[in-house]
Design a protein around this motif. Structure first.
Motif, PDB file in Angstrom:
ATOM      1  N   VAL A   1       0.212   1.299   4.375  1.00 42.85           N
ATOM      2  CA  VAL A   1       1.625   1.512   4.032  1.00 42.85           C
ATOM      3  C   VAL A   1       2.526   1.146   5.215  1.00 42.85           C
ATOM      4  O   VAL A   1       3.546   0.457   5.063  1.00 42.85           O
ATOM      5  CB  VAL A   1       1.870   2.967   3.602  1.00 42.85           C
ATOM      6  CG1 VAL A   1       3.359   3.255   3.465  1.00 42.85           C
ATOM      7  CG2 VAL A   1       1.150   3.260   2.283  1.00 42.85           C
ATOM      8  N   LEU A   2       2.138   1.586   6.410  1.00 41.48           N
ATOM      9  CA  LEU A   2       2.974   1.364   7.594  1.00 41.48           C
ATOM     10  C   LEU A   2       3.096  -0.108   7.959  1.00 41.48           C
ATOM     11  O   LEU A   2       4.138  -0.550   8.444  1.00 41.48           O
ATOM     12  CB  LEU A   2       2.403   2.143   8.782  1.00 41.48           C
ATOM     13  CG  LEU A   2       2.390   3.664   8.680  1.00 41.48           C
ATOM     14  CD1 LEU A   2       1.723   4.274   9.903  1.00 41.48           C
ATOM     15  CD2 LEU A   2       3.810   4.212   8.518  1.00 41.48           C
ATOM     16  N   LEU A   3       2.035  -0.866   7.746  1.00 44.18           N
ATOM     17  CA  LEU A   3       2.027  -2.258   8.182  1.00 44.18           C
ATOM     18  C   LEU A   3       2.505  -3.234   7.113  1.00 44.18           C
ATOM     19  O   LEU A   3       2.870  -4.363   7.423  1.00 44.18           O
ATOM     20  CB  LEU A   3       0.625  -2.642   8.659  1.00 44.18           C
ATOM     21  CG  LEU A   3       0.103  -1.836   9.867  1.00 44.18           C
ATOM     22  CD1 LEU A   3      -1.295  -2.287  10.250  1.00 44.18           C
ATOM     23  CD2 LEU A   3       1.048  -1.928  11.051  1.00 44.18           C
TER      24      LEU A   3
ATOM     25  N   THR B   1       5.953  -4.371   0.927  1.00 43.16           N
ATOM     26  CA  THR B   1       5.570  -3.690  -0.311  1.00 43.16           C
ATOM     27  C   THR B   1       6.027  -2.242  -0.323  1.00 43.16           C
ATOM     28  O   THR B   1       6.440  -1.721  -1.367  1.00 43.16           O
ATOM     29  CB  THR B   1       4.034  -3.737  -0.493  1.00 43.16           C
ATOM     30  OG1 THR B   1       3.614  -5.101  -0.505  1.00 43.16           O
ATOM     31  CG2 THR B   1       3.610  -3.067  -1.794  1.00 43.16           C
ATOM     32  N   PHE B   2       5.974  -1.596   0.847  1.00 38.75           N
ATOM     33  CA  PHE B   2       6.315  -0.178   0.945  1.00 38.75           C
ATOM     34  C   PHE B   2       7.619  -0.056   1.738  1.00 38.75           C
ATOM     35  O   PHE B   2       7.618   0.003   2.972  1.00 38.75           O
ATOM     36  CB  PHE B   2       5.171   0.597   1.600  1.00 38.75           C
ATOM     37  CG  PHE B   2       3.887   0.499   0.831  1.00 38.75           C
ATOM     38  CD1 PHE B   2       3.651   1.314  -0.269  1.00 38.75           C
ATOM     39  CD2 PHE B   2       2.914  -0.433   1.185  1.00 38.75           C
ATOM     40  CE1 PHE B   2       2.467   1.216  -0.993  1.00 38.75           C
ATOM     41  CE2 PHE B   2       1.728  -0.537   0.475  1.00 38.75           C
ATOM     42  CZ  PHE B   2       1.506   0.286  -0.621  1.00 38.75           C
ATOM     43  N   SER B   3       8.711  -0.021   1.022  1.00 40.49           N
ATOM     44  CA  SER B   3      10.040  -0.061   1.626  1.00 40.49           C
ATOM     45  C   SER B   3      10.435   1.295   2.214  1.00 40.49           C
ATOM     46  O   SER B   3      10.103   2.353   1.667  1.00 40.49           O
ATOM     47  CB  SER B   3      11.069  -0.469   0.564  1.00 40.49           C
ATOM     48  OG  SER B   3      12.384  -0.289   1.037  1.00 40.49           O
ATOM     49  N   SER B   4      11.183   1.245   3.313  1.00 36.82           N
ATOM     50  CA  SER B   4      11.726   2.454   3.930  1.00 36.82           C
ATOM     51  C   SER B   4      13.114   2.802   3.396  1.00 36.82           C
ATOM     52  O   SER B   4      13.655   3.848   3.744  1.00 36.82           O
ATOM     53  CB  SER B   4      11.807   2.269   5.453  1.00 36.82           C
ATOM     54  OG  SER B   4      10.510   2.166   6.001  1.00 36.82           O
TER      55      SER B   4
ATOM     56  N   THR C   1       7.701   1.801  -3.366  1.00 38.60           N
ATOM     57  CA  THR C   1       7.081   0.499  -3.597  1.00 38.60           C
ATOM     58  C   THR C   1       8.108  -0.490  -4.143  1.00 38.60           C
ATOM     59  O   THR C   1       8.932  -0.153  -4.987  1.00 38.60           O
ATOM     60  CB  THR C   1       5.902   0.608  -4.578  1.00 38.60           C
ATOM     61  OG1 THR C   1       6.365   1.193  -5.799  1.00 38.60           O
ATOM     62  CG2 THR C   1       4.783   1.446  -4.014  1.00 38.60           C
ATOM     63  N   THR C   2       8.043  -1.713  -3.642  1.00 39.47           N
ATOM     64  CA  THR C   2       8.959  -2.770  -4.102  1.00 39.47           C
ATOM     65  C   THR C   2       8.359  -3.578  -5.244  1.00 39.47           C
ATOM     66  O   THR C   2       9.074  -4.341  -5.895  1.00 39.47           O
ATOM     67  CB  THR C   2       9.290  -3.723  -2.949  1.00 39.47           C
ATOM     68  OG1 THR C   2       8.068  -4.325  -2.490  1.00 39.47           O
ATOM     69  CG2 THR C   2       9.968  -2.992  -1.805  1.00 39.47           C
ATOM     70  N   ARG C   3       7.042  -3.407  -5.460  1.00 37.09           N
ATOM     71  CA  ARG C   3       6.355  -4.152  -6.517  1.00 37.09           C
ATOM     72  C   ARG C   3       5.089  -3.393  -6.887  1.00 37.09           C
ATOM     73  O   ARG C   3       4.648  -2.504  -6.149  1.00 37.09           O
ATOM     74  CB  ARG C   3       6.001  -5.556  -6.027  1.00 37.09           C
ATOM     75  CG  ARG C   3       5.175  -5.583  -4.763  1.00 37.09           C
ATOM     76  CD  ARG C   3       5.099  -6.969  -4.155  1.00 37.09           C
ATOM     77  NE  ARG C   3       4.414  -6.974  -2.874  1.00 37.09           N
ATOM     78  CZ  ARG C   3       4.744  -7.762  -1.865  1.00 37.09           C
ATOM     79  NH1 ARG C   3       5.766  -8.593  -1.977  1.00 37.09           N
ATOM     80  NH2 ARG C   3       4.055  -7.734  -0.728  1.00 37.09           N
ATOM     81  N   ALA C   4       4.506  -3.740  -8.008  1.00 36.56           N
ATOM     82  CA  ALA C   4       3.247  -3.136  -8.408  1.00 36.56           C
ATOM     83  C   ALA C   4       2.174  -3.488  -7.375  1.00 36.56           C
ATOM     84  O   ALA C   4       2.096  -4.625  -6.906  1.00 36.56           O
ATOM     85  CB  ALA C   4       2.832  -3.629  -9.791  1.00 36.56           C
ATOM     86  N   THR C   5       1.362  -2.492  -7.020  1.00 37.34           N
ATOM     87  CA  THR C   5       0.355  -2.713  -5.986  1.00 37.34           C
ATOM     88  C   THR C   5      -0.809  -1.763  -6.209  1.00 37.34           C
ATOM     89  O   THR C   5      -0.835  -0.988  -7.170  1.00 37.34           O
ATOM     90  CB  THR C   5       0.982  -2.511  -4.583  1.00 37.34           C
ATOM     91  OG1 THR C   5       0.048  -2.920  -3.584  1.00 37.34           O
ATOM     92  CG2 THR C   5       1.393  -1.068  -4.358  1.00 37.34           C
ATOM     93  N   GLU C   6      -1.758  -1.805  -5.294  1.00 43.22           N
ATOM     94  CA  GLU C   6      -2.907  -0.909  -5.339  1.00 43.22           C
ATOM     95  C   GLU C   6      -3.093  -0.303  -3.959  1.00 43.22           C
ATOM     96  O   GLU C   6      -2.934  -0.981  -2.943  1.00 43.22           O
ATOM     97  CB  GLU C   6      -4.163  -1.692  -5.746  1.00 43.22           C
ATOM     98  CG  GLU C   6      -5.420  -0.835  -5.821  1.00 43.22           C
ATOM     99  CD  GLU C   6      -6.658  -1.668  -6.112  1.00 43.22           C
ATOM    100  OE1 GLU C   6      -7.686  -1.444  -5.450  1.00 43.22           O
ATOM    101  OE2 GLU C   6      -6.583  -2.547  -6.996  1.00 43.22           O
ATOM    102  N   LEU C   7      -3.416   0.976  -3.916  1.00 46.80           N
ATOM    103  CA  LEU C   7      -3.599   1.672  -2.644  1.00 46.80           C
ATOM    104  C   LEU C   7      -4.742   2.660  -2.808  1.00 46.80           C
ATOM    105  O   LEU C   7      -4.705   3.509  -3.706  1.00 46.80           O
ATOM    106  CB  LEU C   7      -2.313   2.397  -2.255  1.00 46.80           C
ATOM    107  CG  LEU C   7      -2.270   3.018  -0.862  1.00 46.80           C
ATOM    108  CD1 LEU C   7      -2.366   1.944   0.222  1.00 46.80           C
ATOM    109  CD2 LEU C   7      -0.968   3.819  -0.676  1.00 46.80           C
ATOM    110  N   GLY C   8      -5.771   2.520  -1.961  1.00 43.85           N
ATOM    111  CA  GLY C   8      -6.907   3.424  -2.055  1.00 43.85           C
ATOM    112  C   GLY C   8      -7.608   3.374  -3.397  1.00 43.85           C
ATOM    113  O   GLY C   8      -8.166   4.374  -3.852  1.00 43.85           O
TER     114      GLY C   8
END
Length: 381
Positions: free
Chosen positions: A50-52, A56-59, A275-282
């Motif tokens: 998420v941090l990097l 994709t993961f907007s602040s 999230t700015t778009r559909a994604t996958e995490l873990g």
């Protein structure tokens, strides 16, 4: 594909000891979902992802200005370029004597009153307000007003009432407006607040809302985590008399020790992303627009990265410690926070022979959004 583990932040188990609850939750699934926190990211590897991956993961999660780290590039880069020099090594070196004098006076005041303290309200919070105000160049009367405002802000946050939180936010903006008005025409060298008023981003000065956002971050944000950190550090020292004595004799180890203690018991629960778009995490699919909560406490205790995570070890790789975050949104005020905590602990250890817990008053844990200790009684002697 998997789905995040459902959880309720209001469960009695979480309220009793959120750190233990996060540990248990992290071992069930890398992500957890609640109505209040949306999707919480619990494991170190997913937090780093998420941090990097800030594309994709907007602040940019708030409708209100959150300068600088509540923005994405290129705005974030412009704000950081303007504000990071306030925490440059030469600035920290210039502030160090002021900070040390304040730390010494704070410890001496506590000892003069007998050394028996309710740490959070009588020592940690007042010190955090004083030292941040000293960094900004704010007078004592304004420090007292800020401390009172912080307590009202905490009550408003816990109430969950939007009207109440909006009212205290407006109070802070009014306070900043008075600070700025008092400094109109003053040279930028008068103090940090004056310099901030002359700071430009993309060729223009910061407007009032941006100034209020920066100053709120440098006061409210820093005060809460500094106060929590002080409580955690003093509790740990009182609970580990062998290390307490070693650090008195080897103060050069303090910087490493402080970061490791605060990895074990974190002073900040979470930060947000979207999230700015559909994604996958873990292994979990996430839609665009999903609200994300980075759980710093859980990630920094992940046994996949920190073997025997509860063990205090100053030989761990400091690059893995997420105390101040990572990536482009790493905490800009980290040098100041590290300076303040190190010097305060140096002065506490140098001016005492022992720090002991008050066994007649059991400490109580803070609950989210706070971290560390809610109440903590100990004696400095």
């Amino acid at each position: 594909m998997t789905t995040p583990t459902p959880w309720n932040p209001q469960d009695a188990e979480v309220q009793r000891d959120q750190r233990a609850a996060y540990d248990a939750l992290r071992e069930r699934c890398p992500l957890a979902h609640s109505q209040a926190h949306q999707t919480s990211v619990l494991r170190h590897a997913e937090v780093m992802q998420v941090l990097l991956d800030h594309a994709t993961f907007s602040s940019a999660v708030s409708a209100h200005p959150a300068v600088p780290n509540g923005y994405d590039q290129p705005q974030h880069t412009a704000y950081r370029r303007a504000l990071d020099p306030f925490f440059a090594p030469e600035r920290m070196a210039r502030f160090e004597p002021v900070c040390r004098a304040l730390c010494a006076a704070t410890v001496q005041e506590a000892l003069a009153l007998g050394g028996a303290l309710e740490v959070m309200q009588e020592f940690a919070l007042p010190f955090a307000v004083r030292v941040q105000s000293a960094f900004l160049g704010w007078p004592t009367l304004l420090q007292d007003e800020l401390l009172q405002w912080l307590r009202r802000s905490q009550q408003a946050t816990r109430s969950g009432e939007r009207a109440q939180t909006a009212a205290v936010a407006q109070e802070f903006e009014d306070l900043v407006a008075r600070v700025c008005q008092a400094r109109r025409g003053a040279p930028p060298t008068q103090d940090v607040s004056c310099e901030l008023m002359h700071t430009q981003v993309d060729g223009r000065p910061l407007d009032l809302r941006e100034l209020a956002s920066v100053l709120r971050n440098w006061t409210v944000g820093e005060v809460g985590t500094i106060a929590a950190s002080i409580g955690i550090l003093l509790h740990w020292l009182a609970s580990h008399p062998d290390w307490q004595q070693r650090l008195r004799g080897e103060p050069a180890l303090l910087a490493l020790a402080i970061d490791e203690i605060l990895r074990i018991d974190g002073p900040l629960v979470a930060n947000r992303r979207i999230t700015t778009r559909a994604t996958e995490l873990g292994g979990c699919p996430l839609p665009a627009g999903e609200r994300i909560s980075i759980n710093w406490i859980a990630a920094n205790r992940d046994p996949r990265v920190f073997g025997d995570a509860d063990a205090f070890r100053i030989d761990r790789d400091p690059e893995l410690n997420l105390l101040y975050g990572a990536g482009i949104h790493v905490c800009p005020g980290a040098p100041l926070a590290r300076l303040e905590l190190r010097i305060l602990m140096e002065e506490v250890l140098a001016r005492t022979t022992r720090i002991t817990l008050d066994t007649s008053h059991a400490p109580t844990r803070a609950v989210a959004p706070d971290a560390g200790w809610a109440t903590l009684r100990l004696t400095l002697a």
